[in-house]
Enzyme design. Structure first.
Site, short mmCIF file in Angstrom:
data_model
loop_
_atom_site.label_atom_id
_atom_site.label_comp_id
_atom_site.label_asym_id
_atom_site.label_seq_id
_atom_site.Cartn_x
_atom_site.Cartn_y
_atom_site.Cartn_z
N ASP A 1 0.99 -1.23 0.04
CA ASP A 1 -0.01 -0.05 -0.04
C ASP A 1 0.75 1.38 0.03
O ASP A 1 1.92 1.54 0.81
CB ASP A 1 -0.89 0.05 1.13
CG ASP A 1 -1.86 1.19 1.25
OD1 ASP A 1 -2.76 1.07 0.76
OD2 ASP A 1 -1.40 2.11 1.94
N TYR B 1 5.63 12.91 2.15
CA TYR B 1 6.93 12.48 1.24
C TYR B 1 6.09 11.79 0.08
O TYR B 1 5.05 11.18 0.26
CB TYR B 1 7.74 11.36 2.18
CG TYR B 1 8.53 12.14 3.33
CD1 TYR B 1 9.88 12.46 3.05
CD2 TYR B 1 7.97 12.02 4.60
CE1 TYR B 1 10.65 13.04 3.93
CE2 TYR B 1 8.83 12.71 5.47
CZ TYR B 1 10.21 13.09 5.19
OH TYR B 1 10.98 13.65 6.20
N HIS C 1 -7.72 9.53 -1.84
CA HIS C 1 -7.25 9.56 -0.49
C HIS C 1 -8.09 10.14 0.57
O HIS C 1 -8.11 9.72 1.76
CB HIS C 1 -5.74 10.24 -0.70
CG HIS C 1 -4.66 9.84 0.25
ND1 HIS C 1 -3.40 9.97 0.23
CD2 HIS C 1 -4.94 9.38 1.68
CE1 HIS C 1 -2.84 9.55 1.37
NE2 HIS C 1 -3.74 9.12 2.23
#
Length: 356
Positions: A46, A72, A148
């Site tokens: 993932d 990141y 997301h």
């Protein structure tokens, strides 16, 4: 030991345990992914176009947690780790996510993700026609793409990842309709660029009011914060009733979380000759929740998958019921609460606004 799989609502099967890369620095991810696939038996990775790393935690006088995050990009490193592992690409179940500043350009964002991962094949029947990707040598099977967060950040704001308003609050496009994002997700699925689509951090309210009434395709999964202190029992029951597989990120908690010292989990670990981490992970696996523990330490990467499967077999129904009641006994705690300044519809998540 083969990892059990759960069938998604479109027939695709997903390994019940995957390696999470949340909070992992890019230079750590390559080795973690390589080891997980090559040595520890993982077949589910993932990742995300943007992952957070906790850099500061502050406890306010009212007991509320406030977190500072840094983002990141680790997709390229995940792709390199896959390449180095030598595991057949067709064996790998890979998940990534659409970031909040990209809701208006889903297919373009997906193509960027595929390029980052070094992916030119998504399924045996489909090949990307984008010329910029055609030369890439790594062939893996990109399986699931998730939204997301149910939030569209201003793509023309003052930062490409975390745009803010003059007062320092997140620059959220409050008039954007999540159904417009989802229509684009359905389009990339129809083109064969992914084998399944899903969501992350979507509450029952957002699904019921903002997505499902307009969806042609029901999300295959909803990846949310799930663990002993935030079991979200009502949400999990709702997701399963809709044919949406719940996925757990941060199943062991986050930085400095108290889960590994929990008395109930530790007592069950002692009873069955397991570690507390085994119990925390096995508790979720036993409930058919796809569980995504994160680690960059080889020994922990291996023990997470082995211990979770062992604990899932040993824990009895009464043990699960006991663990289900831990949060309600006064230990309810969310560990991941970005200050979006928007009500996402979750229980135990007060709206907070980050300011200068």
């Amino acid at each position: 030991m083969a990892t059990p799989k759960i069938k998604l609502n479109n027939g695709v099967e997903i390994p019940v345990i995957g390696l999470g890369t949340w909070q992992s620095k890019p230079d750590e991810v390559i080795h973690a992914v390589e080891y997980a696939l090559k040595e520890a038996g993982y077949r589910h990775i993932d990742c995300a176009w943007l992952v957070f790393r906790l850099i500061e935690a502050v406890i306010f006088v009212n007991g509320a947690n406030w977190y500072a995050f840094r983002g990141y990009d680790n997709e390229k490193e995940v792709g390199e780790g896959i390449r180095r592992s030598g595991v057949p690409r067709s064996d790998i179940f890979l998940t990534s996510k659409l970031w909040c500043t990209h809701h208006h350009r889903v297919e373009a964002a997906l193509d960027e993700t595929l390029a980052n991962l070094g992916t030119d094949y998504l399924d045996r029947k489909y090949r990307i026609s984008t010329l910029s990707l055609a030369h890439l040598p790594l062939r893996i099977f990109f399986t699931v793409y998730l939204v997301h967060w149910p939030i569209h950040l201003n793509p023309k704001g003052n930062h490409p990842k975390f745009p803010t308003r003059p007062d320092g609050s997140r620059d959220v496009l409050t008039d954007w309709k999540i159904r417009d994002t989802w229509a684009q997700m359905e389009a990339v699925l129809a083109k064969g660029k992914v084998r399944a689509i899903g969501v992350s951090n979507f509450s029952e309210r957002v699904l019921e009011q903002d997505l499902l009434p307009y969806a042609k395709v029901v999300p295959a999964v909803d990846q949310v914060e799930l663990h002993l202190y935030n079991p979200q029992l009502k949400l999990v029951k709702y997701l399963k009733s809709k044919g949406i597989v719940p996925q757990a990120y941060s199943p062991l908690g986050s930085t400095n979380s108290p889960l590994l010292q929990d008395e109930t989990a530790s007592a069950l670990a002692k009873k069955y000759g397991l570690s507390t981490a085994d119990v925390l992970l096995g508790y979720l696996v036993a409930k058919d929740i796809v569980t995504l523990p994160k680690s960059v330490t080889p020994a922990r990467i291996k023990s997470n998958i082995q211990g979770a499967l062992a604990a899932a077999k040993k824990l009895k129904e009464e043990d699960i019921e006991k663990l289900d009641g831990v949060a309600a006994s006064g230990k309810q705690m969310r560990l991941i609460q970005p200050p979006w300044g928007v009500d996402l519809g979750f229980d135990n998540w007060p709206v907070r606004v980050q300011t200068k």
